[in-house]
Design a protein around this motif. Structure first.
Motif, PDB file in Angstrom:
ATOM      1  N   MET A   1       0.897  -1.158   0.000  1.00  0.00           N
ATOM      2  CA  MET A   1       0.000   0.000   0.000  1.00  0.00           C
ATOM      3  C   MET A   1       0.926   1.195   0.000  1.00  0.00           C
ATOM      4  SD  MET A   1      -3.162  -0.615   2.515  1.00  0.00           S
ATOM      5  CE  MET A   1      -4.309   0.676   2.458  1.00  0.00           C
TER       6      MET A   1
ATOM      7  N   VAL B   1      -7.524  -0.025   6.086  1.00  0.00           N
ATOM      8  CA  VAL B   1      -7.796   1.369   5.792  1.00  0.00           C
ATOM      9  C   VAL B   1      -8.580   2.013   6.925  1.00  0.00           C
ATOM     10  CG1 VAL B   1      -9.035   2.814   4.197  1.00  0.00           C
ATOM     11  CG2 VAL B   1      -7.678   0.978   3.338  1.00  0.00           C
TER      12      VAL B   1
ATOM     13  N   LEU C   1     -14.535   8.741   4.192  1.00  0.00           N
ATOM     14  CA  LEU C   1     -13.969   8.426   2.884  1.00  0.00           C
ATOM     15  C   LEU C   1     -13.296   7.076   2.919  1.00  0.00           C
ATOM     16  CD1 LEU C   1     -12.257  11.641   1.540  1.00  0.00           C
ATOM     17  CD2 LEU C   1     -14.234  10.478   0.622  1.00  0.00           C
ATOM     18  N   ASP C   2     -12.621   6.775   4.021  1.00  0.00           N
ATOM     19  CA  ASP C   2     -11.981   5.469   4.140  1.00  0.00           C
ATOM     20  C   ASP C   2     -13.003   4.362   4.109  1.00  0.00           C
ATOM     21  OD1 ASP C   2      -9.447   6.611   6.480  1.00  0.00           O
ATOM     22  OD2 ASP C   2      -9.495   6.558   4.301  1.00  0.00           O
TER      23      ASP C   2
ATOM     24  N   HIS D   1      -1.295   6.562  -2.206  1.00  0.00           N
ATOM     25  CA  HIS D   1      -2.493   5.745  -2.064  1.00  0.00           C
ATOM     26  C   HIS D   1      -3.596   6.659  -1.596  1.00  0.00           C
ATOM     27  CE1 HIS D   1      -4.537   1.869  -1.433  1.00  0.00           C
ATOM     28  NE2 HIS D   1      -5.175   2.519  -0.483  1.00  0.00           N
ATOM     29  N   PRO D   2      -4.804   6.448  -2.072  1.00  0.00           N
ATOM     30  CA  PRO D   2      -5.850   7.389  -1.685  1.00  0.00           C
ATOM     31  C   PRO D   2      -6.157   7.403  -0.212  1.00  0.00           C
ATOM     32  CG  PRO D   2      -6.536   6.091  -3.562  1.00  0.00           C
ATOM     33  CD  PRO D   2      -5.264   5.503  -3.091  1.00  0.00           C
ATOM     34  N   SER D   3      -5.707   6.409   0.540  1.00  0.00           N
ATOM     35  CA  SER D   3      -6.193   6.342   1.918  1.00  0.00           C
ATOM     36  C   SER D   3      -5.135   6.300   2.976  1.00  0.00           C
ATOM     37  CB  SER D   3      -7.049   5.099   2.106  1.00  0.00           C
ATOM     38  OG  SER D   3      -8.367   5.445   1.855  1.00  0.00           O
TER      39      SER D   3
END
Lengths: 402, 154, 331
Positions: free
Chosen positions: A48, A387, A156-157, A52-54
């Motif tokens: 990851m 996440v 969001l996560d 990474h978006p999260s």
């Protein structure tokens, strides 16, 4: 709890540079690890990555997976290291605030305040009462802003998008207030040893009072939108559990610790600034899972609003700063001061040699210990839980990497 | 689905309510926000009505800047008058902390409100605020408003 | 009319529908999500940003299309096609009005579901062929969820078929008097809606492309028009599924208190409006709800939805046996 690092095999160039333990993997498929119904399965090493978006910043998490289940995880940090502690050794005391702002960038006031308190301890400066109240007021405004970001990204996560923008909408008002008083929305450079840089403005007070009228309704909406949502509850309950003894052993503080049943809040137990004059409660939960941390932080949001109300209504008259020389030269010695930042107990330890810059400044970031505890929560979780766990710990890489 | 699921439905009601409140978007660049008075953006030289500046080349700002991005080159004449060859300022590296403005004893600098500083040529990231101009006389201006400045000066 | 010409017209009608639908839906999604999130959607290009999708299509067409080194080349290139073609085929049996159907099959329902169930094949092919662990996870998740929810979805579609007595979609629409089927088959409607959300990878079940976990899931390594095809197929699936909801449960092209064929071909407008209303509700859900976890999703599908859908089929059967003519209405 065994060291998960022994189980994670570094893939790619890492192993060629520094071959770690000899591989325990069998060479041929016949001797491979046997899974369900004698079907050969293999473990997957997933990165990851820093992008990474999260991952709440440039955090890299190496995961060893068996299907979707995480067997071991390792967090690799350092992607945001800027040498704040070293740079502080060549800055004057009134300029170190600019560095501290950029540590935990979500809560700049608390960072600056920790440093200012330590410097004041060293130099024996006494802060006027109005300055202390202003520090508390701005600090709590900053706390609300930081927790709103945490709330938005927590959703969001988990996959929800709406609440992030509602949280940002509320935060914009706070950032306007902060900009009105300090001059910048994020890198405030407001709290200095001796007091604060400038007084509260009437325009900021007007905006703040308007904000206080509506925030309770908005907070109710935020709680109902995420916390009341059954899917969100199912995602968070029972995930990332950390019990009291483990939490204390890891050195956790702040909401992460309070969600595991330990009632420790620096503002109550080691009061600083004007917190001993404030009336507020400290939410504590017992389960130690992600949902408990969520509830504790939502409670803290409400309490922060209460403190802001008390501050703006009871702000005393007086000077907003003590008389401090432009180039502060504290006597040789050392001092440690800690504050309750939105992430936990943020501490600054300064060693002074009598010069215009600190000889050594150590910045104790609460999120670093939270991340270590998070690493320990990963085995047994699914990828989706990784996440969620990292989100519930509220880490900020700026503070972890400094 | 009456008790389990009511949270989901309530959440959807909240989203609908927020939608009906209308968007909060400010359509930049067609609309722009008013910046507060204390907003700190690029450093500017304060100018008198006749266009003259107040910089006496005392170099206090250069010493106060935490990142050493101000570079003032001065030549001193025989009669001890100073001439500023170049007051160089790296906008690209500036973090807009305002310490230089606080340090100036002659109120010659201010934090501007111009935030549209993007440029294409990296050479534009370093500007000269003053070029080839004599330094102002070093008598103090009428007391600079202490309220806007930092704590104490010695 | 020349039969070959007629076939060609029908095929192009399907293609045109699919492309037009894709363009409109993407714009609608961005605007609806934007408004739900107290912001505007696209605004710059064209009045109210109408030409944004066109600009996006041009961008997708002109984008660089790198192929990663280790991909399984045949599958990598075929996978978007495998996802796209069934999505296109599914338009065949949808009844836009009494006569406006591309192919009014006697087995319309079965055909649509059969075709749509080919999509997971393409998704897992895309995930596998991408030589990327994230895509692989996305593909695996997708095949698990979509295969698991095929059964509850089909079973939930059975009660309307039982009441109407036919698999032909226009017959099901005609049988919906005096009440549209969503009321007598309420649990079936709810189950079908949920199963459809799972089948089309929509939030709260968008695990295969969970942005906050898997970057873009199975489509991570695709760019340019291959990504465009995958994207278009996703929106087509949404349209097809919403059309099934409207046809099976909301009276298809019918308006309340209006006889079936009174509107003639104008009824297509009514049909499309209803479909877009259903899609708007799906977008509303998308903008609000968080995502479920894969084990929770599969547990829900097998342990809750399957028994409930089976039970409702039995109950409908018993009810029809006992009070058949009452339920079947004027047929």
């Amino acid at each position: 709890m065994s060291d998960p690092r022994a189980q994670v095999e570094h893939a790619g160039w890492l192993s060629s540079v520094a071959p770690a333990q000899p591989s325990t993997r069998p060479v041929s498929a016949w001797g491979a690890v046997v899974g369900v119904d004698s079907l050969a399965t293999d473990r997957l090493i997933l990165n990851m990555g820093p992008q990474h978006p999260s991952t709440h910043g440039v955090l890299r998490v190496l995961l060893e997976l068996d299907g979707e289940e995480v067997l071991a995880g390792e967090a690799v940090v350092g992607y945001l290291h800027r040498g704040i502690e070293k740079l502080a050794e060549s800055r004057r005391y009134n300029a170190v605030g600019t560095l501290m702002d950029r540590g935990d960038y979500m809560s700049g006031i608390h960072n600056e305040l920790a440093f200012a308190l330590a410097a004041e301890k060293l130099a024996g400066i006494e802060v006027p009462r109005r300055a202390s109240w202003l520090r508390v007021l701005m600090g709590e405004i900053n706390r609300i802003a930081s927790h709103l970001v945490w709330y938005g990204t927590m959703g969001l996560d988990a996959g929800a998008m709406g609440q992030f923008l509602y949280a940002v909408r509320d935060r914009e008002v706070l950032l306007d207030i902060l900009e009105d008083v300090t001059g910048q929305r994020m890198m405030f450079n407001y709290v200095r040893p001796g007091g604060v840089v400038a007084d509260f403005t009437p325009t900021a007070e007007k905006k703040l009072r308007a904000f206080l009228e509506t925030i309770d309704g908005y907070l109710d909406e935020h709680e109902a939108l995420l916390g009341g949502n059954e899917i969100f509850q199912a995602r968070l309950t029972g995930v990332g559990v950390i019990m009291k003894e483990t939490a204390l052993a890891f050195g956790l503080s702040g909401a992460n610790l309070r969600a595991s049943g330990v009632s420790f809040d620096v503002r109550k137990d080691l009061p600083y600034a004007a917190y001993d004059e404030m009336e507020f409660a400290v939410p504590v939960a017992r389960e130690g899972d992600c949902f408990a941390r969520y509830l504790v932080r939502m409670g803290e949001l409400r309490q922060a609003v209460a403190i802001v109300r008390q501050c703006i209504d009871g702000l005393p008259e007086g000077e907003y700063t003590a008389k401090v020389p432009k180039v502060l030269r504290p006597p040789a010695g050392e001092a440690y001061a800690s504050v309750e930042s939105p992430r936990g107990e943020l501490g600054v330890h300064i060693v002074s040699d009598g010069g215009p810059s600190p000889y050594r400044m150590r910045y104790k970031p609460p999120a670093l210990y939270a991340l270590q505890a998070g690493e320990a929560m990963l085995p047994g979780a699914l990828i989706a839980d990784v996440v969620v766990v990292l989100g519930s710990l509220d880490i900020v890489l700026g503070e972890i990497d400094r | 689905m009456s008790v389990w699921g009511s949270g989901i439905l309530n959440g959807m009601r909240i989203t609908l309510r927020n939608m009906l409140r209308g968007p909060i978007t400010l359509q930049y660049p067609h609309e722009k926000l008013e910046l507060p008075e204390r907003a700190r953006w690029a450093v500017q030289m304060k100018r008198e009505d006749d266009g003259s500046h107040r910089c006496t080349a005392c170099l206090a700002c250069e010493k106060a800047c935490p990142d050493f991005i101000i570079d003032i080159s001065v030549t001193t004449g025989e009669d001890r008058s100073k001439h500023i060859d170049r007051w160089r300022y790296e906008i690209g590296a500036c973090m807009m902390c305002g310490l230089c403005v606080e340090a100036c004893p002659f109120d010659a600098l201010e934090m501007g409100h111009d935030y549209e500083l993007a440029c294409i040529d990296p050479g534009d990231l370093t500007v000269d605020l003053l070029i080839d101009t004599p330094a102002a006389a070093a008598k103090r201006a009428a007391a600079p408003p202490a309220e806007a400045k930092g704590g104490g000066d010695e | 009319m020349n039969p070959l010409l007629e076939v060609a017209l029908r095929v192009f009608a399907a293609l045109g529908l699919m492309l037009l639908n894709g363009v409109v839906l993407i714009y609608m999604l961005r605007k609806v999500l934007g408004r739900l999130h107290v912001r505007l959607g696209p605004t710059e290009l064209g009045p109210a940003g109408m030409f944004q999708t066109l600009a996006d299509v041009v961008k997708l067409l002109t984008k660089e299309d790198p192929t990663p080194t280790n991909v399984d080349r045949a599958l990598y290139f075929l996978a978007p096609g495998i996802v796209f073609v069934p999505a296109l085929l599914a338009y065949a049996a949808l009844p836009f009005s009494g006569e406006l159907v591309i192919a009014d099959l006697d087995l319309g329902l079965l055909f649509t579901f059969a075709v749509v169930s080919l999509v997971p094949l393409g998704i897992v092919a895309a995930g596998w062929a991408s030589a990327n662990k994230w895509s692989l996870l996305g593909g695996m998740r997708s095949v698990a969820q979509q295969v698991s929810y095929e059964v509850p979805m089909l079973l939930a579609a059975v009660p309307p078929v039982m009441i109407a007595g036919s698999l032909k979609l226009s017959d099901i629409v005609r049988a919906q008097e005096p009440l549209w089927f969503w009321l007598p088959c309420l649990p079936a409607f709810v189950l079908f809606f949920i199963a459809g959300l799972v089948e089309t990878n929509q939030t709260p079940f968008d695990l295969s492309e969970a942005e906050s976990e898997l970057v873009t899931g199975f489509a991570t390594e695709y760019s340019s028009m291959k990504f465009g095809l995958l994207f278009l197929a996703e929106f087509s699936n949404i349209f097809v599924f919403a059309s099934m909801v409207v046809t099976l449960f909301f009276g298809g092209w019918r308006l309340p208190f209006v006889p079936v064929d009174a509107l003639g071909n104008f009824a297509a407008v009514v049909f499309v409006a209803k479909v877009y209303l259903v899609i708007a509700i799906m977008m509303w859900i998308r903008g609000t709800l968080p995502r479920v976890r894969i084990d929770q999703l599969l547990a829900f599908g097998w342990k809750v939805m399957l028994p409930v859908s089976l039970a409702w089929v039995m109950i409908t059967g018993v009810a029809l046996r006992l009070g058949g003519p009452l339920i079947r209405g004027a047929q």
